[in-house]
Each structure stands twice: as C-alpha cells, then as structure tokens.
Design an enzyme around this catalytic site. Structure first.
Site, short mmCIF file in Angstrom:
data_model
loop_
_atom_site.label_atom_id
_atom_site.label_comp_id
_atom_site.label_asym_id
_atom_site.label_seq_id
_atom_site.Cartn_x
_atom_site.Cartn_y
_atom_site.Cartn_z
N GLU D 80 0.82 -1.21 0.00
CA GLU D 80 0.00 0.00 0.00
C GLU D 80 0.86 1.26 0.00
O GLU D 80 1.87 1.34 0.68
CB GLU D 80 -0.94 0.02 1.21
CG GLU D 80 -1.96 -1.13 1.20
CD GLU D 80 -2.97 -1.02 0.06
OE1 GLU D 80 -3.08 0.06 -0.55
OE2 GLU D 80 -3.65 -2.03 -0.22
N ARG D 90 -18.38 -0.75 5.31
CA ARG D 90 -19.52 -1.38 4.62
C ARG D 90 -20.17 -2.45 5.49
O ARG D 90 -21.34 -2.77 5.33
CB ARG D 90 -19.02 -2.09 3.35
CG ARG D 90 -19.14 -1.28 2.11
CD ARG D 90 -18.90 -2.14 0.88
NE ARG D 90 -18.60 -1.31 -0.27
CZ ARG D 90 -19.54 -0.70 -1.00
NH1 ARG D 90 -20.82 -0.87 -0.75
NH2 ARG D 90 -19.20 0.07 -2.00
N CYS D 143 -8.35 -2.15 7.96
CA CYS D 143 -6.98 -2.17 7.43
C CYS D 143 -6.45 -0.75 7.24
O CYS D 143 -5.35 -0.41 7.71
CB CYS D 143 -6.92 -2.91 6.08
SG CYS D 143 -7.03 -4.71 6.25
N HIS D 167 -1.16 -5.65 1.90
CA HIS D 167 -2.34 -6.51 1.79
C HIS D 167 -1.96 -7.83 1.12
O HIS D 167 -1.19 -7.84 0.15
CB HIS D 167 -3.42 -5.82 0.94
CG HIS D 167 -4.45 -5.10 1.74
ND1 HIS D 167 -4.69 -3.75 1.63
CD2 HIS D 167 -5.33 -5.56 2.67
CE1 HIS D 167 -5.67 -3.41 2.45
NE2 HIS D 167 -6.08 -4.48 3.10
#
Lengths: 218, 218, 218, 218
Positions: D80, D90, D143, D167
């Site tokens: 990342e 979500r 995350c 990730h």
C-alpha cells in the site's frame, strides 16, 4: 443560482475520443433554475492541465468545480473521495512526460478530500437507475493530478469553492472497436450525461453529505 | 420477407425485470423490408419453456428463431455458438425445479451448433458501436435448455429453420438497485434493442457466415 | 491397478513454460496402490497434438486418459465437461496454423461429454483445500481440439477408456514476470500437482459421478 | 540488526481464519543477520486495533513496523502506498462498530504515505516469482484504519520508525470452502510468507526507494 465549471479531458493512450469531454461538452451552457454550466477541455498533460484549470477558475469564478475523467475498466460512475499528492505514470502523458513518484505540489499536504457531497451524489444517481459508487482512489496519473491540483488551488485561494472529481466508464463505441479497450464494461454517453447532470443538481441542493456506507473493505 | 420469432424470458432469481423480454418486447410487430417480428415471453422453467417455444414455432411457422436470455455479469451482447445436452441448475427455476446433470433430451446428440451467422452478427453489431462477441457456452440453466430444445426441434421437424441464441447483459437499472446485481457491467436497453435488430437484419441477408476469428484460447 | 496416461502441453504464445506440462511431468512414473502414471508432452499444434496422443494411447493402452492444459486468467482447477467439434483460433498455434470455424473431425458429433467423474473430482479437490470447479467450455483452441480428438478416439476405438480434460491456472512465476500474464490470478505448482493427483485417485475409485450442482446460470 | 514488528489480523466477516495472521505468525521470532521479527495479532476492531498496535510499538521499540491485512479478491501481494484519514465501514467490525465517514484521527492530516521502499519491495518479490504490485488504496475499513493510525503514531512519536501496510490475497483453503470467498483468486500461504520475508529484507537494506513506474491510470 450556482456557477459550475466542468472539465473533461482530451483523448489519450491511442484513443480517438475521451468520453469525459464528450459528456461534459454536452452540458456546456446548460441553464437550469439551480445552476449554469461552463465546460472546458483539459490537455492530458501533467502541469499544463492544472494550469489551464486554475486560469479557468480565476476567469469564471465558479461556485462549484467538477473535473471529470475516463476510468477505462470501471462499470459505474465513480465519485472520487480523495486526491493524493503523487504523480506516478505507467504510461507517458500527451506531452511525453512520465513522472514517477513526484509530488503534484512540493511541500503540500499528502491528500485532499473532495468537498462534494459524494454519498448523496451516488445515492441520487443510483435512484435514477444509473450505476454509481464512491471510489477511494483516482489513480496516480493525470486524473489524480488534476484532482489534487484543483483541491490545492481551492485550499490556497478559494476556501468556499466546492470541488471534486468524477470518473466515468468507457462508452460502448470505444469497447466495440476492440484494441486496448476490448472486453471492458461500458456505459452509454446518455447515461453518463444524465448521471453528471444529477451530480450537478445534488451539489447545488445538498449542503451536507448524507451518512450512508460507501467505503470498501480493502 | 422473413418471418422471425423472437423469445425473451420472464424475470428469475429475485429480479423484477428481465432485460431479454424487455428488449424482445420492443421489437414485437416490427416490419421492415427484410423481416416481420413476432415476440413471445417464455417462463424461466425447465420443460415448459421449450414446450411453449415449440408450440409458438408450430403456430407461427417462422423462417428464423432467435431466443434471447440474460447473462448477468457479461458486458457485451454475446452470440452463442453451441447448445449442450445437459441441465445442471445452480439455483431452482421459477417452478422450483433444480435438475442436476440430466440431459435436456434423452438419447439425443451431445450438442447442436447455432445455425445463425454468428461471426457476421458480431461484426455488424460492433461496427455499429455496440460491444459484442461470440460465446462458447450458454451455461447449463434454462437459457441453454431452451437453446438446446430449440435446436433439437429444428433438427427433428424444421431443417430449414435458422435458429440460435443470444445472451444480453444486465441493464443499468438492475445494477443501480444493488443486491445480487451490484457492481456488474451493464448495457442500455436501447443498445440491446439496437444490437438485436442488427442481428435480425444480418440473419436475413447473410446466407453463409463470414470467416473471422472469434474463439477463445480457453 | 489402473494405467493412467496424462498429457500436458509445451509452452505457447510467448510463454517460456507451460504449467500443464510442468505439473504433469512431476506425476510421471508415479505408482500408488490405485494407479500407475505415464506422462507425455504434446505440441501446441492442431492435428499433430491429437496424432501424438492417439499414438500414445495405442502404445500404452491406458485405462484412463486425462489431458491437461493451461487456462490463463482462471483462478481454480477447472474440470471440463464438454468438448465441441470446432477449431477457432484467435492466435496461431506453434506451427503457425490458425484454423477458423473448421470441425476438429469432419462428419463427427457436435460434442462429446467427459467420461470422468467431474463433480466428484471437483468436490474432492475442494475438500483438500484447493479451489476447483466444473467448466462448461474448454475454449476453441488447441486444448478443446485435443479434448475433442481424445473423446472421438475413445468413441471410435476404446469405448471402455475413461477420458477427459482439466484446465489449470497460470503459476505465480508466470504472473510475476508481467507481460501478457500480468495481473492474472495464479495457483502454485504444488497445489496444481496435488489437485491433479487427487483427480487421478477419484477417477480410479469413483465409478459413477456424484449428483451435486456445478453448472452455470449463463 | 533491525527490530521488526509485524502485525496480522484476527478473522472477520464469517471467516474462520485470516491469512494475514497465519502468515505473520509463521515469521514470529525469525532471526536473520538483517533483522529480528516480533509478530502480534490485532483485533479487527476500530480503535482497539490501533491502541494495541501503539502499545506494542512502545513496548518493543521496533525500527520497522509492517501491518499486514487480507484483501479478498486481489491476486497479488499489494504494497500500500497511502493511508487516508477516514473510517467508512460497509460491514460491522468484530465489535459491531460501523463508523461511516468519520476521521480516524480528528484534526489530523488527510493522509500519510508509507515510508517503506514500496517499489523496491514489489520489484524484489516479483523477481522471486511471486505476483506483487503497488496499491493506491487500502480501502476504508479496519486495514486502512490501522495503517493510518500507525503512520500517525509514527508522525507524532517516532519520526525515524519506518512503517507501512501490505495486503495479502485469500489463501486457497478459504476459496475452496466456497461461501463469500468462492471464485476469488488466491495465493498459497507459503508464497505469502516468502513474499513478506522478502519485504522485510528489502526494508532493512534499501535506504531509498527505487524509481520504477508502479502507479495506476485510474
């Protein structure tokens, strides 16, 4: 009545058209009881694109600025959440620049958040039957560059200007031609224009964003 | 002038509409100098769907039959190449049948090829700016079942009847609603109807298929 | 004890390795209480590939034949259900042949179904923690060509021979190299070999296939 | 010799394992001539996760911190680039929190860039035959929350600490089980562990990042 400045991009990467400009062009001059639209085409070039956008803002003094770009491979209108302070180009831009890991603006913040009501825009576009979503990344090419440049300009010069970025899918004609766009999802230019027009109206009427989930797990 | 029988499906799997019927319905009654169209809606039910189709063929005595179905997840109009003699349902049909590894017709051929000019249809649809491709599999649910049943009927009873199957993408309204269709590619109903209409004309004018690559490596 | 003939392919389309042969090679000579394995590499060439396979069958007189090929872009071991009687090549084979819409065998059936216990194989591989599924299409290139040629040979000459085709994903090394395999899913060679070995055992022990859903809606 | 703190996450969203922790756990206690590793498991809970990480940093005084998380649906190890100051969930976290559009840290910068040599890590992992890439978004769930919390801690308290987020894909066992992970790409735990170990070494030896393209057009 709000003055809205819309921008689209010229074609790049071997395409002969760019749906962002095709759509934005169709909204140029639109007058409703809520807003008046002025549309301009930006070059797909690092640096120049932001300079032209800044000039247009100075010239037209808009209340709202929405920059629009193509995101080939996406199937929905994606309203970008955040611009990051990095240029990292996988391919050269239209002036053959290919910056790698250079800040858009030196000594400036790592990122800016859109000040458009992104969740309200997505909800309203979807209610009108057009696929839409929030996106957490505008990439690291000229789209993100213009988005960051726009938000930095706002932060420096026009704190009351509402601004953000929207990515649109390829249009069917591009995909039907094959080549590098083959097998990609698409959206009709009509739906792209309708979706953008809904976004404009929401930006004029929705003072604060709504609270509905729109993030991504990863 | 050719008589064309078009079929679409009723909605299934929690959807409230099925774009295959929505599109085919709009072409019902169309008269051009090349063809006349008659459209019917088939139930999404193993067995009954083929029976109703066979009855409609007997009744209307068409020159060409094109069955149309929804392929959620695909982004282009896909002209099917081959129907296989198997029913294998991941989900129940609308009458709650869920056959697993049962032949569509016992003691019949393993497969039938479409007798439509599939490559010419794909080429012409793409020339008109609409994404299209050849597909090597119509799945193993009611779409393939109807496709196989149609071709078997032709083989048994109407060797001069030209017949085949076309899958169409979800429409934007279905995807915008979210649920099981969220994040899928879509195609406007207008483009689906335009694409099908092109297919009809090509079937009337193109006696033999053209020789252009349209297969898949795997 | 069953005699099993396994085949893999030589590299094609600019790849320097083909995981189908890499995996199959590692199983060559394997003796268990259930089976003995003999592996051969087939050329990625229309015609020759089937001829070499037929010769190897004549020579080794196997009880079971499993042809294995690469399906770049797939993420699981896919056990093919059906071979179709068509060659339609998007790219040339290794001898620069590019047949378009030619039958694999003239005047032969439109398709043959695998006679392997495909659902039992998928279930057992998944129980061992390796992604697997049934596939309704082996494409229209050399993989489908060999699959069809194999099943036709069986139908003509060896009705008791059990035969079928399994596609395997790219391996991580191919994807890591970038190029045409960039961004594709992959599976470790170890898991591919483990999965194939499970398939071999299931073919020896499972006389009739199991009844579990494994089809596709479209 | 560098002290490295590695973190993984506990399972979430109905999974019974989380490959980030499975991989990181296997590296716990590893001593090489370059580094010593200490691994901890973080709860998949907003707030608590960052608190536990901050405590662990205070306790172990590492030179390098790499937080690792699962990105189901991705097929490569993704390093990342940037953490954004937003929580937008979500799905609920493991303590049933579901923040929507709340900053991770109030009145803090919009984003932080990883201070790991992300391009060098990606290049070296790929050279060893394992798919890897730079990612421009860590999402907006726990995350990204941990990544942002980590970088903010560094900015506030430990300017010399090198830190970032990686990730990893789902592992084959998760995908083989079906359910919400069905049909997703995967990577073997062995390759995940190898990839992370390569990343650790690169962080110890590569003082400045290399200049190679790794961005995305959109």
């Amino acid at each position: 009545m709000k003055k809205i400045l819309l921008t689209g991009f010229e074609p790049f990467n071997q395409d002969s058209i760019n749906p962002s400009w095709e759509a934005v062009k169709l909204l140029d001059g639109l007058n409703t009881h809520l807003f008046h639209v002025r549309s301009i085409e930006l070059p797909c070039v690092f640096g120049q694109s932001v300079q032209q956008l800044s000039k247009a803002i100075a010239l037209t003094q808009p209340d709202i600025v929405i920059a629009v770009g193509l995101a080939a491979g996406r199937s929905e209108i994606s309203v970008e959440r955040v611009a990051i302070n990095i240029d990292d180009a996988r391919i050269p831009d239209n002036a053959n620049n290919q910056p790698i890991d250079i800040p858009v603006v030196a000594d400036a913040p790592a990122a800016y958040f859109s000040t458009l009501p992104i969740k309200a825009i997505v909800q309203k576009i979807r209610q009108e039957g057009i696929p839409a979503g929030v996106s957490q990344s505008a990439g690291s090419f000229v789209c993100n560059h213009v988005f960051y440049g726009l938000m930095h300009h706002v932060a420096q010069h026009s704190p009351n200007l509402r601004a953000g970025f929207i990515h649109v899918p390829a249009i069917p004609q591009q995909v039907a031609k094959g080549g590098s766009n083959a097998n990609q999802p698409s959206m009709s230019l009509t739906d792209i224009v309708r979706g953008l027009r809904i976004a404009l109206a929401v930006c004029c009427t929705q003072q604060h964003d709504i609270v509905v989930a729109g993030g991504q797990t990863s």
